[in-house]
Design an enzyme around this catalytic site. Sequence first.
Site, PDB file in Angstrom:
ATOM      1  N   GLU A 165       0.809  -1.379   0.154  1.00 13.73           N
ATOM      2  CA  GLU A 165      -0.035   0.019  -0.063  1.00 13.73           C
ATOM      3  C   GLU A 165       0.902   1.165   0.092  1.00 13.73           C
ATOM      4  O   GLU A 165       1.988   1.091  -0.024  1.00 13.73           O
ATOM      5  CB  GLU A 165      -0.923  -0.010   1.362  1.00 13.73           C
ATOM      6  CG  GLU A 165      -2.048  -1.167   1.193  1.00 13.73           C
ATOM      7  CD  GLU A 165      -3.129  -1.063   2.294  1.00 13.73           C
ATOM      8  OE1 GLU A 165      -2.751  -0.260   3.320  1.00 13.73           O
ATOM      9  OE2 GLU A 165      -3.920  -1.722   2.379  1.00 13.73           O
ATOM     10  N   ARG A 177       0.021   8.782   9.352  1.00 10.86           N
ATOM     11  CA  ARG A 177       0.171   7.430   9.661  1.00 10.86           C
ATOM     12  C   ARG A 177       0.467   6.584   8.202  1.00 10.86           C
ATOM     13  O   ARG A 177      -0.164   6.776   7.284  1.00 10.86           O
ATOM     14  CB  ARG A 177      -1.113   6.772  10.191  1.00 10.86           C
ATOM     15  CG  ARG A 177      -1.158   5.220  10.320  1.00 10.86           C
ATOM     16  CD  ARG A 177      -2.425   4.865  10.902  1.00 10.86           C
ATOM     17  NE  ARG A 177      -3.408   5.153  10.189  1.00 10.86           N
ATOM     18  CZ  ARG A 177      -4.136   4.284   9.193  1.00 10.86           C
ATOM     19  NH1 ARG A 177      -3.775   3.282   9.102  1.00 10.86           N
ATOM     20  NH2 ARG A 177      -5.092   4.780   8.453  1.00 10.86           N
ATOM     21  N   ARG A 234       0.277   8.799   1.886  1.00 14.22           N
ATOM     22  CA  ARG A 234      -1.339   9.127   1.719  1.00 14.22           C
ATOM     23  C   ARG A 234      -1.527  10.589   1.524  1.00 14.22           C
ATOM     24  O   ARG A 234      -2.206  11.116   1.048  1.00 14.22           O
ATOM     25  CB  ARG A 234      -1.965   8.527   2.777  1.00 14.22           C
ATOM     26  CG  ARG A 234      -3.498   8.241   2.621  1.00 14.22           C
ATOM     27  CD  ARG A 234      -4.056   7.488   3.718  1.00 14.22           C
ATOM     28  NE  ARG A 234      -4.103   6.276   3.486  1.00 14.22           N
ATOM     29  CZ  ARG A 234      -4.452   5.095   4.174  1.00 14.22           C
ATOM     30  NH1 ARG A 234      -5.190   5.550   5.401  1.00 14.22           N
ATOM     31  NH2 ARG A 234      -4.665   3.788   4.150  1.00 14.22           N
ATOM     32  N   HIS A 244     -10.390   9.928   7.551  1.00 15.56           N
ATOM     33  CA  HIS A 244     -10.382   8.730   7.746  1.00 15.56           C
ATOM     34  C   HIS A 244      -9.634   8.361   9.104  1.00 15.56           C
ATOM     35  O   HIS A 244     -10.038   7.276   9.643  1.00 15.56           O
ATOM     36  CB  HIS A 244      -9.182   8.248   6.802  1.00 15.56           C
ATOM     37  CG  HIS A 244      -9.237   6.708   6.793  1.00 15.56           C
ATOM     38  ND1 HIS A 244     -10.303   5.820   6.524  1.00 15.56           N
ATOM     39  CD2 HIS A 244      -7.988   6.027   6.877  1.00 15.56           C
ATOM     40  CE1 HIS A 244      -9.495   4.475   6.331  1.00 15.56           C
ATOM     41  NE2 HIS A 244      -8.432   4.610   6.587  1.00 15.56           N
ATOM     42  N   HIS A 266      -8.378   9.766   3.694  1.00 16.70           N
ATOM     43  CA  HIS A 266      -8.087   8.850   2.888  1.00 16.70           C
ATOM     44  C   HIS A 266      -8.414   9.347   1.331  1.00 16.70           C
ATOM     45  O   HIS A 266      -9.394   9.589   1.121  1.00 16.70           O
ATOM     46  CB  HIS A 266      -8.797   7.503   3.191  1.00 16.70           C
ATOM     47  CG  HIS A 266      -8.385   6.243   2.333  1.00 16.70           C
ATOM     48  ND1 HIS A 266      -8.587   6.099   1.153  1.00 16.70           N
ATOM     49  CD2 HIS A 266      -7.820   4.964   3.062  1.00 16.70           C
ATOM     50  CE1 HIS A 266      -8.162   4.757   0.876  1.00 16.70           C
ATOM     51  NE2 HIS A 266      -7.878   4.268   1.923  1.00 16.70           N
TER      52      HIS A 266
END
Length: 548
Positions: A126, A385, A289, A350, A243
């Site tokens: 990811e 994160r 992200r 998110h 997100h």
Amino acid sequence: MFPRYVLNPKSFKKVTGYSNCIVIGSGIAGLSTAINLSKQHKVKILTKSTLPESTTWYAQGGIAAAIKKPDFWKNHYEDTIEAGQGLCDSSAVKILVRKAPKMIEKLIEFGINFDISSGEISLTTEGGHSFPRILHAGGDATGEEIEKKLVENAKNSKNIEFYPNYFVTDILAYKNRVIGVMGLDTDKNLLEIHPCSYIILASGGIGQLYELTTNPEISTGDGIAMAYRAGASIMDIEFIQFHPTVFKTKDGSLFLISEALRGEGAYLRDCNGKRFMLNKHPRAELAPRDIVVKEMVRVMNESQCHYVYLDATHLPRSMLKIRFPNIISKLKENGLDLKKDLIKVSPAAHYMNGGVKTGHDGLTDIEGLYSCGEVAATGAHGANRLASNSLIEGLVYGWNIYKDINKKLKRETADKNNIKKNIEKVLAKPQTAVLKEKKIKDIDKIISELRTIMSENVGILRDKKGLLEARDFIENYVTNKDLYGRKTKKAKELINMLTVAKLIINAARIRKESRGTHQRNDYPQKDNKNWKKHIIQKNGKIFYKEVE
Ligand code: SIN
């Protein structure tokens, strides 16, 4: 400014039996800690909705751990530190990534079936990961599989008592030591006091403060607000992760499209069909992200489109079917085929990177109050994160909490009488901060206005003017006496939401730089000289902590 309690403790109807430990919340962090503690101790789980309803349930992509060579904990460590943009505490990250493989073994012992390919646990990647290290289950139903099995395990324990549909309103403490919690049985509308020696706060996040969120309805920041009222330190709360790929269904609800889809090779395209992450980061669509979201906002503004496309049309249908059955089925309900159609996606709130500050043992600065999972700030996430580090963080730090409480309970016998006496003392004190009940305006309207102003002014991009406007909006209601008097669960949730919003706005105004998930248009650069530090809020005061 904030009253100490959202409901007058004197209005309780019942004091329940004592228990060693109370767990607030029933996601991966709360349940795994409860199950471990229940081997030796009496535990109560108090949770706001049904037992499985938690953010964990909705986690699709997976859980990160360096379980297979050539990957190694040091790679996981470096990726986490890089994603955290200079604000991760290195020791907290080391604990996380080193313990992660052991925790995966524990999950397997709990009966969780991770997906297998060629006889081995199947691993994907990811955003921000340099190796495939994301374990998944049921294709894209990792959280659901974990949650179901943990609920099963918890129900098999004789030492756990369950309180579903139970809204914990406040933590009771005497001389900075917890003595119990106060909670509303929402089925019976009954306010009760639960005496205990240890509290594990695992109540999840704050997504409902925003109009668009991947979080369930329960995520109203109750844990942060009640810990703050009780005197705990709140750290890094300005860092709210959005997100990148959330899909709006026909009925207007939101559905997460897992980052694992990009992990398997899907592209992001602007609304003219151009891939926009190429040349923006060496990992393109798999950049961390915050970087992807920032680029998305730029191209959405430039092209005047309120979405970008997620493109999986070049990927094999057979793989998509095995890996993403739920996403495929949700898209089908909306008349779309993942293999044939470009999917419109946009960012949504998110994950809260910060929270209630804890040490490595999960202990907050209130004796007996522990915190783990999304509500906690262990220092492991920094300003952003790393994808799939949340479930594993809940497990690792929940395990540390179990070890610490177990050690303490072994060498001490609970002084139940003293706890009772201290509860009486707390209740005897005049509760000056609890205000009178009166009729109040439409709570739903205030919630909706709050979500709008948080999304517009305290979302992905921020600036001084917008933050001040949001502050003024909050001030108007935080001092609203009618609101504090109102006894419904929704009014109490709103107070918690306003409290957390205020803490986010405070920190976002103070941090005059852009870093990770905190981006200010008026301070677009990262400022390591002045801002490589944590902002902590406690009892209405601001403190700073150097990054460890
Ligand atoms: C996802 O499946 O994309 C969510 C993973 C995460 O937030 O860690």
